[in-house]
Scaffold this active site. Sequence first.
Site, PDB file in Angstrom:
ATOM      1  N   HIS A 292      -4.263  -9.023   3.207  1.00 16.22           N
ATOM      2  CA  HIS A 292      -5.813  -9.074   3.260  1.00 16.22           C
ATOM      3  C   HIS A 292      -6.081  -9.915   4.554  1.00 16.22           C
ATOM      4  O   HIS A 292      -5.749 -11.175   4.493  1.00 16.22           O
ATOM      5  CB  HIS A 292      -6.123  -9.703   1.895  1.00 16.22           C
TER       6      HIS A 292
ATOM      7  N   ARG B 233      -0.251  -2.037  -7.023  1.00 21.09           N
ATOM      8  CA  ARG B 233      -0.567  -3.112  -6.209  1.00 21.09           C
ATOM      9  C   ARG B 233      -1.369  -4.140  -6.768  1.00 21.09           C
ATOM     10  O   ARG B 233      -1.317  -5.457  -6.721  1.00 21.09           O
ATOM     11  CB  ARG B 233      -1.243  -2.613  -4.967  1.00 21.09           C
TER      12      ARG B 233
ATOM     13  N   TYR C 142      -8.937 -10.295  -8.048  1.00 26.77           N
ATOM     14  CA  TYR C 142      -7.989 -10.069  -9.126  1.00 26.77           C
ATOM     15  C   TYR C 142      -8.123 -11.213 -10.063  1.00 26.77           C
ATOM     16  O   TYR C 142      -7.410 -11.271 -11.092  1.00 26.77           O
ATOM     17  CB  TYR C 142      -6.554 -10.197  -8.422  1.00 26.77           C
TER      18      TYR C 142
ATOM     19  N   ARG D 203       0.959  -1.086  -0.096  1.00 23.98           N
ATOM     20  CA  ARG D 203       0.087  -0.090   0.011  1.00 23.98           C
ATOM     21  C   ARG D 203       0.994   0.959   0.006  1.00 23.98           C
ATOM     22  O   ARG D 203       1.901   1.279   0.463  1.00 23.98           O
ATOM     23  CB  ARG D 203      -0.856  -0.035   1.077  1.00 23.98           C
TER      24      ARG D 203
ATOM     25  N   LYS E  78      -2.110  -1.970   7.931  1.00 27.70           N
ATOM     26  CA  LYS E  78      -3.664  -2.052   8.056  1.00 27.70           C
ATOM     27  C   LYS E  78      -3.937  -2.967   9.029  1.00 27.70           C
ATOM     28  O   LYS E  78      -3.830  -4.026   8.988  1.00 27.70           O
ATOM     29  CB  LYS E  78      -4.127  -2.040   6.576  1.00 27.70           C
TER      30      LYS E  78
ATOM     31  N   HIS F 179      -2.212   2.516  -6.041  1.00 23.26           N
ATOM     32  CA  HIS F 179      -2.844   1.265  -5.824  1.00 23.26           C
ATOM     33  C   HIS F 179      -2.853   0.398  -7.086  1.00 23.26           C
ATOM     34  O   HIS F 179      -3.046  -0.859  -6.985  1.00 23.26           O
ATOM     35  CB  HIS F 179      -4.311   1.484  -5.384  1.00 23.26           C
TER      36      HIS F 179
END
Length: 274
Positions: free
Chosen positions: A247, A224, A256, A132, A157, A221
Site C-alpha cells: 500500500h 488478502r 482493516y 493481489r 501495482k 481479495h
Amino acid sequence: MSNILEDLETELKIRGYSPATIKNYLRHTQEFLNFVQKSPKSITEQDLKRYLAHLMSGKSQKPSSVNLALSSIKFYFMNIAKKNIFLEVKAPKLEKKLPTVLTKEEVRKLLYHAGNEKHRMLIEFLYSSGLRVSEAVKMKVNDLDFNEHMGMVKSGKGKKDRNIILSKDFVTHIKSYLDTRKDTSEYLFTSYRGHITERMAQKIVSEAAAKAQIKKRVFCHALRSSFATHLLEAGTDIRVIQILLGHSSISTTERYTLVSREQLKKVQSPLDNI
C-alpha cells in the site's frame, strides 16, 4: 475517432500504464465521445456533467465505476486534447464498504474444499502472503526463496517491487507439488497459455467457498483482507502490514482496523457494567 484513441493509447503506454488500465481508459473515452457526439474542441464541462449523470442515473453505475470514467476522460483532455476545462467537475463520493474478512475456521474450510492440490496451493499462497490475485497468478518460481521463506513481487501495482513472506507450511507443500509437477514452466501456477488467469483464480476460490458452504461473498481479495486482518489481530505493526500489502498510503491499510472482530470482541459493552 480512431486517431484520437491511437494517440491516447500511445500516451498511456509511454507513461507505463498497465494493459488493463489502458483498456479501461480507451473504452471510457470512446463511450463518452459516442455519447456527446461532438468534436473534442467543442465539448464543454456541462457535456461531461450530463454524461456522469447518465452513468449514475440512466445506467445505475457505482461511484467507483463513474470515478474511473471521469479519470479516463480527464486524462484524455488534459494530455491529448490539451483542453483543461474539467477541473471543477467533482467525482462522486465512493461507497465506504468494509472488506470481506474470513475467520480462521472459514479459511481452513476453504482449504479443505479446494478442488485439487494445485487449487489448494493457490488458496494457501493468496492467504499466507496477502498477494493481489494479479500478482499471484504471474508469480514465477525463481522469484521465491524457499530457504529464506521470502519472495519478491516484481513490477506490482504502481510498477513497484516488494518483498513478501512465505508460510513454512506453504513452502513444504509447494516444494512437494513442484517436485511432482510434469511441466517445467517458469510460473508457479501454470496453464497451457503460460500462467492461470485472474478469472480462473477467482473461480477456484469461489467454487471452494461454495463447497465449504461459506455464506460470505468470497473472492480472491477476501483472502488478502483476511491476511491483513489476522496479522493485525496477532499484534503485527500496521506499518509492516502496509509494506507486505504494497500500500502506498497507511490510510489504505488502516481500514482493516475497522473489521477486526477479535479486537472489537475485547471491548466490553457499557450495559455489562451497570
